[in-house]
Scaffold this active site. Structure first.
Site, PDB file in Angstrom:
ATOM      1  N   LEU A   1      77.095  78.974  42.392  1.00  0.00           N
ATOM      2  CA  LEU A   1      78.465  78.611  42.753  1.00  0.00           C
ATOM      3  C   LEU A   1      78.693  79.048  44.186  1.00  0.00           C
ATOM      4  O   LEU A   1      78.186  80.088  44.613  1.00  0.00           O
ATOM      5  CB  LEU A   1      79.481  79.311  41.841  1.00  0.00           C
ATOM      6  CG  LEU A   1      79.524  78.857  40.394  1.00  0.00           C
ATOM      7  CD1 LEU A   1      80.512  79.713  39.613  1.00  0.00           C
ATOM      8  CD2 LEU A   1      79.901  77.395  40.292  1.00  0.00           C
ATOM      9  N   ASP A   2      79.460  78.259  44.928  1.00  0.00           N
ATOM     10  CA  ASP A   2      79.795  78.630  46.295  1.00  0.00           C
ATOM     11  C   ASP A   2      80.568  79.938  46.301  1.00  0.00           C
ATOM     12  O   ASP A   2      81.195  80.313  45.309  1.00  0.00           O
ATOM     13  CB  ASP A   2      80.640  77.536  46.949  1.00  0.00           C
ATOM     14  CG  ASP A   2      79.874  76.242  47.133  1.00  0.00           C
ATOM     15  OD1 ASP A   2      78.630  76.291  47.165  1.00  0.00           O
ATOM     16  OD2 ASP A   2      80.523  75.193  47.233  1.00  0.00           O
ATOM     17  N   ARG A   3      80.546  80.604  47.425  1.00  0.00           N
ATOM     18  CA  ARG A   3      81.184  81.917  47.536  1.00  0.00           C
ATOM     19  C   ARG A   3      82.641  81.929  47.081  1.00  0.00           C
ATOM     20  O   ARG A   3      83.047  82.808  46.324  1.00  0.00           O
ATOM     21  CB  ARG A   3      81.068  82.416  48.976  1.00  0.00           C
ATOM     22  CG  ARG A   3      81.642  83.784  49.156  1.00  0.00           C
ATOM     23  CD  ARG A   3      81.531  84.231  50.582  1.00  0.00           C
ATOM     24  NE  ARG A   3      81.765  85.651  50.659  1.00  0.00           N
ATOM     25  CZ  ARG A   3      81.482  86.379  51.699  1.00  0.00           C
ATOM     26  NH1 ARG A   3      80.925  85.840  52.752  1.00  0.00           N
ATOM     27  NH2 ARG A   3      81.724  87.664  51.690  1.00  0.00           N
TER      28      ARG A   3
END
Length: 120
Positions: free
Chosen positions: A85-87
């Site tokens: 997952l993106d930050r």
């Protein structure tokens, strides 16, 4: 420092500039909990703002990473990311517990057209 410009004396105070900006404050995040675990898979809840893994080019000041927290929670020496997952995103992250090949097979099963990722 003072200078005369067109008959007017001007005074300046020189302020030293920082050569590098100070590091940002350390923000600590923690994986909230294990959602599922069996002998092959670990599912954890990743909070928003946490990096998935160490990457000095993204944030050299980060101190907490999802893979490190997952290893700590599961009490295993190594985990193998199945999805990322993106930050800024929070959500469920899956890790393989057995080997890289097993995680790669699960990762392949989670790719389009069999599966799609949606941010809500």
């Amino acid at each position: 420092v003072s200078h005369r410009v067109r008959g007017i004396r001007m005074h300046f105070r020189l302020i030293p500039l920082l050569t590098q900006p100070p590091p940002p404050p350390t923000i600590t995040f923690a994986v909230q909990k294990i959602l599922y675990r069996d002998e092959h898979i670990l599912a954890v809840s990743k909070p928003g703002g946490m990096l998935m893994h160490r990457n000095p080019s993204l944030d050299r000041h980060a101190t907490t990473f999802c893979d490190v927290e997952a290893r700590r929670l599961a009490d295993v020496p190594r985990v193998f990311p199945i999805n990322r997952l993106d930050r800024p995103a929070s959500g469920i992250v899956l890790f393989g517990l057995t080997d890289t090949a097993g995680a790669a097979r699960l990762q392949a099963a989670l790719t389009p057209p069999d599966c799609d990722k949606r941010y809500i």
